[in-house]
Enzyme design. Structure first.
Site, PDB file in Angstrom:
ATOM      1  CE  LYS A 215       0.722   3.043   6.721  1.00 37.53           C
ATOM      2  NZ  LYS A 215       0.849   1.870   7.598  1.00 37.53           N
ATOM      3  CB  THR A 216       5.440   1.941  10.380  1.00 39.97           C
ATOM      4  OG1 THR A 216       4.558   1.477   9.366  1.00 39.97           O
ATOM      5  CG2 THR A 216       5.756   0.795  11.327  1.00 39.97           C
TER       6      THR A 216
ATOM      7  CG  ASP B 153      -0.977   0.632  10.223  1.00 43.33           C
ATOM      8  OD1 ASP B 153      -1.094   1.769   9.719  1.00 43.33           O
ATOM      9  OD2 ASP B 153      -0.101  -0.183   9.873  1.00 43.33           O
ATOM     10  CD  GLU B 154      -2.280   0.646   5.747  1.00 41.36           C
ATOM     11  OE1 GLU B 154      -2.998   1.525   5.232  1.00 41.36           O
ATOM     12  OE2 GLU B 154      -1.131   0.390   5.347  1.00 41.36           O
TER      13      GLU B 154
ATOM     14  CD  GLN C  52      -1.484   5.420   0.472  1.00 38.76           C
ATOM     15  OE1 GLN C  52      -0.853   4.420   0.157  1.00 38.76           O
ATOM     16  NE2 GLN C  52      -1.046   6.281   1.374  1.00 38.76           N
TER      17      GLN C  52
ATOM     18  NE  ARG D 122       2.432   2.828  -3.419  1.00 36.98           N
ATOM     19  CZ  ARG D 122       2.323   3.228  -2.166  1.00 36.98           C
ATOM     20  NH1 ARG D 122       2.915   2.566  -1.200  1.00 36.98           N
ATOM     21  NH2 ARG D 122       1.649   4.324  -1.854  1.00 36.98           N
TER      22      ARG D 122
END
Length: 737
Positions: free
Chosen positions: A28-29, A215-216, A246, A597
């Site tokens: 995503k970044t 973001d987020e 998330q 993770r």
């Protein structure tokens, strides 16, 4: 940067709202950075017309660096930062409209707590009964919802607790104004207030920031949503990136509905799903997807990877928390012996208290570790407090221990009284504890201070008598109750106080498990062992350290090998969430975050028995383990005499989650169908409101309130004679009367 088709689609999207649903490890970044670069390179937007917001300074710094590599010096003109930093810059220019002075200061958490205490003093509110930190939490959530003191008071209704918080909130805001200050919650709330009330200014910023990237987005709260909505209303060129699966910060104000209703808030929005995962194997992703798919409040997505199937997820079924820790250590030690770096391993848990048995086994096995985002077990304040009590019991001349706990929990013994006592003890050449009696008789202690010192001296002297001959766990329970330490934490009734109770429970478990060696008293040996624990335990810098952390902190990180421990009902999902559907869905998302993770190997462990305030508590496996598909997992028993092949996949018993029955799982005379919770039914049900109970010291009473938590069952009991006590039932030794 090389992009896959979905990433390319998100980067090249033109005007209009776009929701980028970015699964874990989906890059995503990379998408955000490339979208900003394309807006600038194509001439669509000047850098100064772009607003990009994220949640942490670290994320903002990383994004700024990567954008700079693509855009060059123009990156400096992009309004890029956290919500708080963007709103702070806004208020530096327009704060007067919000009643702020031009040079207002920003208060951090310690400043806030100090000011709250001052306000409570003004209102004569007892800090022991209404902890300042709980007021701070309530006020912060109010500001997240854009509620000022008046609005908060109106919403409080007839709730006496909230009414008191509202009074503190009002005085607190008045004092902030007098001190020319604002706190973190004010930065966004007041920016929203100015934008919503000043149409000309709002339109000015809508023209200025023509393109917005967030973001987020799943972590935004109501105030952040309103700030974004104010700006986006003019051009609708808002790009949000996030993953509803998330969203794990509801407890600090995050509102998952912001991302779930994005298409309603911005009709005609484009939705792009980034579903290719570059981090994990297919077995890990399929297992995680099966767990989170049970949630109702989510957007469907199909996460996939080109990395291959990989190893199956290993479900470790352990006899106890110590065997669980040993199972983790065994696999790490074997991996290190085979040449793997310790830094490849991470251990996740739901609560900080769960680190204790792991730390002890790691030290025994020479496994170097670090606690990420937290303190090692024996460095935590509540553990140091209780150990100081124990040291003072063993050695009344321990002045350092005395000074640490003389007013912990708060007994109304202020600094002035303690300073007088120190001077008096020095003049007599004796310890502070031994000086108390003569100090009180001299008249140096005044009024209530004298009585409190005598009470403290009395119960500590009684605990000291025969202390070295008593069972340590019995002494600990007596100490925790008579000192009022546990009752003060129960009274506080905050998430923080519950976490501290969980840590104290683990200390009791450590005492219970301790095996003395030699002739000296067990308590002395235990305190000596704790004192020898070093923060720099045999760290091999070449091989790094194992990382240990809570699941909340793990978000955004990745490790080749992940262990998730404590996969039990009451831990994950947490006891606070089990009766709340929304909270339970967040716990499931938290489990999903932990699972995703892992890059190569994932272990999920649970223990059937954990020590709880010195007593064995039998647990049932987390319902989330039942959702891991059998084709992607293998169950390995640890210390149970089980055959791995016969317990690869449990069947869910009818009528309840988590009680696992395994046909043919046990060798020997056990039944084919075995319920691991061996307690009789009346013990499983626990205490209930209205039940008559008996206490060893307080006698017979009636349970007035009862609340199960992961720290134990919090009960309020009214005893004969009108005495009311708040207790942890398991620690207090309450029995049905």
């Amino acid at each position: 940067m090389e992009l896959n088709p979905q990433q390319q689609m998100a980067v090249e999207h033109g005007d209009g709202p776009i929701l980028i649903l970015a699964g874990p490890g989906s890059g995503k970044t990379r998408v955000l950075v490339n979208r900003i670069a394309r807006l600038v390179a194509s001439g669509t937007a000047h850098p100064s017309q772009i607003l990009a917001v994220t949640f942490t300074n670290k994320a903002a710094d990383q994004m700024r660096t990567r954008v700079g590599e693509l855009v060059g010096s123009g990156a400096r003109e992009i309004a890029l930062g956290t919500f708080h930093s963007v709103c702070l810059r806004f208020l530096r220019r327009h704060g007067e409209a919000a009643g702020l002075s031009e040079k207002f200061v920003v208060y951090d958490e310690s400043d806030q707590l100090a000011l709250i205490k001052e306000c409570m003093n003004e209102l004569n509110i007892d800090r022991d009964r209404l902890p300042p930190r709980s007021i701070l939490d309530r006020m912060s959530r109010a500001k997240d919802a854009c509620l000022g003191p008046d609005e908060f008071e109106a919403e409080a209704g007839g709730n006496p607790y909230l009414a008191r918080v509202a009074k503190v909130y009002g005085i607190y805001q008045r004092r902030l104004g007098e001190l020319m200050a604002a706190d973190f919650g004010d930065l966004i709330r007041l920016a929203v207030k100015v934008l919503e009330e000043d149409a000309n200014l709002r339109e000015s910023y809508q023209r200025r920031w023509r393109y917005m990237l967030v973001d987020e987005y799943q972590d935004t709260n109501h105030a952040q949503y309103r700030f974004l909505a104010c700006i986006a209303a003019g051009h609708r060129n808002i790009c949000v990136v996030g993953d509803d699966d998330q969203s794990i910060y509801r407890w600090r104000g995050a509102d998952i509905s912001n991302i779930l209703r994005f298409e309603e808030d911005f009709p005609g929005a484009t939705v792009v799903r980034l579903e290719q995962n570059y981090r994990s194997t297919s077995s890990i992703l399929s297992s995680a997807a099966s767990v989170v798919a049970r949630n109702a409040g989510r957007k469907p997505k199909e996460i996939w990877t080109a990395r291959g199937i990989g190893s199956k997820v290993t479900l470790l079924t352990c006899e106890s928390e110590r065997r669980e820790a040993q199972a983790v250590a065994d696999r790490i030690v074997d991996g290190a012996a085979a040449g793997r770096s310790y830094r490849d391993y991470a251990v996740f848990y739901r609560t900080n208290a769960q680190s204790r048995p792991l730390e002890e086994v790691f030290r025994e096995r020479g496994v170097p570790y670090r606690i990420y985002g937290g303190m090692r077990f024996y460095e935590r304040a509540e553990i140091k407090d209780v150990l100081a009590y124990l040291r003072l019991i063993v050695d009344p001349s321990d002045d350092m221990g005395f000074l640490r706990i003389i007013n912990v929990p708060a007994r109304g013994l202020g600094k002035t009284t303690v300073a007088r006592l120190k001077t008096f003890a020095a003049s007599k050449g004796c310890s502070l504890f031994d000086a108390i009696t003569a100090f009180v008789e001299s008249g140096e202690a005044r009024g209530a201070q004298s009585k409190r010192l005598v009470e403290f001296h009395g119960f500590m002297r009684e605990l000291s008598e025969g202390a070295l001959e008593r069972p340590m766990a019995e002494l600990m329970r007596d100490l925790l109750e008579r000192s009022g330490y546990v009752e003060a934490l129960v009274e506080a009734s905050t998430i923080e106080s519950e976490a501290r109770l969980e840590n104290i429970n683990e200390l009791v478990a450590a005492v219970e498990e301790f095996v003395p060696a030699g002739d000296s008293p067990a308590l002395v040996q235990f305190l000596d062992q704790v004192a020898l624990i070093s923060h720099a335990d045999t760290v091999d810098q070449d091989k790094g350290t194992v990382t240990m952390m809570t699941l909340h902190i793990a978000k955004g990180l990745e490790f080749p090998v992940v262990f998730m421990v404590g996969m039990e009902e009451g831990l994950l999902p947490h006891a606070r969430s089990i009766d709340d559907p929304d909270e339970l869905e967040e716990e499931r998302r938290l489990c999903y975050v932990g699972m995703t993770r892992a890059m190569d190997d994932l272990y999920m462990a649970h223990a059937f028995r954990r020590s709880h305030f010195g007593q064995a508590r039998y647990n049932v496996a987390s319902r989330f383990l039942e959702d891991v598909p059998s084709e992607h997992s293998v169950r390995v028993p640890v210390g149970l005499g089980l055959k791995a092949s016969s317990v690869c996949h449990p069947e869910r018993s009818e009528g309840s989650h988590g009680i696992l029955r395994h046909s043919g799982a046990f060798s020997g005379p056990q039944d084919d169908s075995y319920d691991f919770d061996q307690r009789p039914p009346e013990e499983r049900e626990g205490l209930t409101k209205g039940m008559r109970v008996a206490h060893p010291s307080f006698g017979v009473g009636i349970v007035k309130a009862c609340q199960p938590t992961s720290a134990g069952t919090k009960v309020t009991v009214q005893f004969r004679g009108g005495l009311t006590k708040k207790l942890i039932a398991e620690l207090a030794g309450l029995m049905p009367a």
